[in-house]
Design an enzyme around this catalytic site. Sequence first.
Site, mmCIF file in Angstrom:
data_model
loop_
_atom_site.group_PDB
_atom_site.id
_atom_site.type_symbol
_atom_site.label_atom_id
_atom_site.label_comp_id
_atom_site.label_asym_id
_atom_site.label_seq_id
_atom_site.Cartn_x
_atom_site.Cartn_y
_atom_site.Cartn_z
ATOM 1 C CE1 TYR A 194 -4.327 0.613 -0.338
ATOM 2 C CE2 TYR A 194 -4.334 -1.559 0.659
ATOM 3 C CZ TYR A 194 -4.973 -0.566 -0.059
ATOM 4 O OH TYR A 194 -6.249 -0.742 -0.497
ATOM 5 C CE LYS A 214 -6.820 3.404 -24.925
ATOM 6 N NZ LYS A 214 -7.893 2.463 -24.678
ATOM 7 C CD GLU A 262 -4.872 5.018 0.530
ATOM 8 O OE1 GLU A 262 -5.243 6.053 1.082
ATOM 9 O OE2 GLU A 262 -5.459 3.935 0.627
ATOM 10 C CG ASP A 269 -8.412 10.682 -23.238
ATOM 11 O OD1 ASP A 269 -7.354 10.037 -23.381
ATOM 12 O OD2 ASP A 269 -9.486 10.168 -22.882
ATOM 13 N NE ARG A 296 -6.266 -3.356 -19.482
ATOM 14 C CZ ARG A 296 -6.497 -3.310 -20.791
ATOM 15 N NH1 ARG A 296 -5.835 -4.080 -21.625
ATOM 16 N NH2 ARG A 296 -7.400 -2.492 -21.266
ATOM 17 C CB THR A 318 -4.523 4.251 -21.748
ATOM 18 O OG1 THR A 318 -4.350 4.380 -23.155
ATOM 19 C CG2 THR A 318 -5.980 4.478 -21.392
HETATM 20 N N1 PLP Z 1 -9.787 7.632 -23.146
HETATM 21 C C1 PLP Z 1 -9.807 7.172 -24.398
HETATM 22 C C2 PLP Z 1 -9.663 8.155 -25.539
HETATM 23 C C3 PLP Z 1 -9.960 5.810 -24.650
HETATM 24 O O1 PLP Z 1 -10.016 5.365 -25.924
HETATM 25 C C4 PLP Z 1 -10.083 4.924 -23.550
HETATM 26 C C5 PLP Z 1 -10.224 3.461 -23.738
HETATM 27 O O2 PLP Z 1 -10.740 2.931 -24.611
HETATM 28 C C6 PLP Z 1 -10.084 5.450 -22.258
HETATM 29 C C7 PLP Z 1 -9.924 6.801 -22.097
HETATM 30 C C8 PLP Z 1 -10.303 4.584 -21.068
HETATM 31 O O3 PLP Z 1 -9.228 3.775 -20.793
HETATM 32 P P1 PLP Z 1 -9.370 2.540 -19.757
HETATM 33 O O4 PLP Z 1 -10.049 1.457 -20.481
HETATM 34 O O5 PLP Z 1 -7.950 2.252 -19.377
HETATM 35 O O6 PLP Z 1 -10.145 3.060 -18.584
#
Ligand code: PLP
Length: 478
Positions: A64, A273, A66, A241, A279, A270
Amino acid sequence: MSHNAESTAFRSALEVIRAVEPRVADAIGAELADQRESLKLIASENYASPATLLAMGNWFSDKYAEGTVGRRFYAGCQNVDTVEALAAEHARELFGATHAYVQPHSGIDANLVAFWAILADRVESPALKKAQKRHVNDLTEEDWFALRRELGDQRMLGMSLDAGGHLTHGFRPNISGKMFDQRSYGTDPATGLIDYDRVAEAAREFRPLILVAGYSAYPRKVNFRIMREIADSVGATFMVDMAHFAGLVAGKVFTGDFDPVPHAHIVTTTTHKSLRGPRGGMVLCGPELADQVDRGCPMVLGGPLPHVMAAKAVALAEARRADFADYAQRIVDNAQALADGLLRRGATLVTGGTDNHLVLIDVSGYGLTGRQAEQALLDSGIVTNRNAVPQDPNGAWYTSGIRIGTPALTTRGLGAAEMDATAELMHTVLDRTSPGTGPDGAPSKAKYVLDPAVAEQVGKQAADLLTPFPLYPEVNLT
Ligand code: PLP
């Protein structure tokens, strides 16, 4: 029998697991076999390196931690501090960001951390300050009402789902759609491209607190310089994002106006990808938002996942190597070769092509729904996912699109010639599939007819295509 380090490591790990629950060991082995055999075109998936995978399977999982580096709510976090600091340093260096927060467990968590950081930065709210300090269970009903009152209906403007935006950008089934009064911008119906004048117009009318850019299914670059100008013109915080295309930013394929980091106030991603890590999620920002972002725990997150942060450090170190830039460029070259191959064979592509890692096929041109196409391709050994196209008449469940992407096949080493062969296989399946009927004889959006001999033949050809490019060639489990 191979005795290299990777084979020994994974074989030994499976032996240890097998002694406790053999069915889990079998499933792990079967997953490798399945992944080795399938022509994986899922745009959001990849194959992490053995080093990244192995960094996750250890006793860091037990800890842990935090808090943040050097400031934990638990004792004995010195080694977690080491890996978290390393992951953050690699992220800062790789993306040229001043601050990196590497604790989010996923992309959705990273976005939630960013939203709360922006709210705390922009909205004067004693109730929010209190909520940030207290455990949820210690907040009274009145605290929640006050939070709601003080935050009001804060507005978010993001890309619409059917134009390629993501659920977490303010859509109702997701918590972001419940936190914010949301409006979306779409794409030009004629070109399928983002129309920046329309985005500016929507921003002027709606005056959002947050302007979000980023996507899951838009096959083109986004000009982040223009988006930032739009955000500035209405006083919005500009958030990007980059979950899908982080690998292309890391590999310097997206630079200048197309690199979100210098233009956005805050960037989320993320790590699994196109970036090819474990992950997980991550937030990058400048000094203004850093303190609020670091409050991701306890505001949104509980204990971080130290084993995943260790793996993030490994994967980010890999992405800083010179060969990652070559990998990122090959992802785009492959997507373009795949798009060209499909176009030449008569497929309809949203926006007419791609300049990133993904391609969106409008399968209505083949008389199919996305659901029918996805299943017919799967029967033929080709793994894709259905996806809505702009203004999709079949909605988000059946859809009219198939989204494909090249990060995974590029990791295996496939190149332009194999992309053209893949286009041929996909076209053959889509061309030979016809819509089926339900039990009552009525047209069905899910049922389809594909000669099993065609599926078998394509499946064999898909497997042959992969043979020269073994997945995890360094891992021999036998
Ligand atoms: N943001 C975008 C643009 C995504 O394509 C995705 C996943 O498909 C996410 C956020 C969410 O990611 P996670 O599945 O790791 O929560």
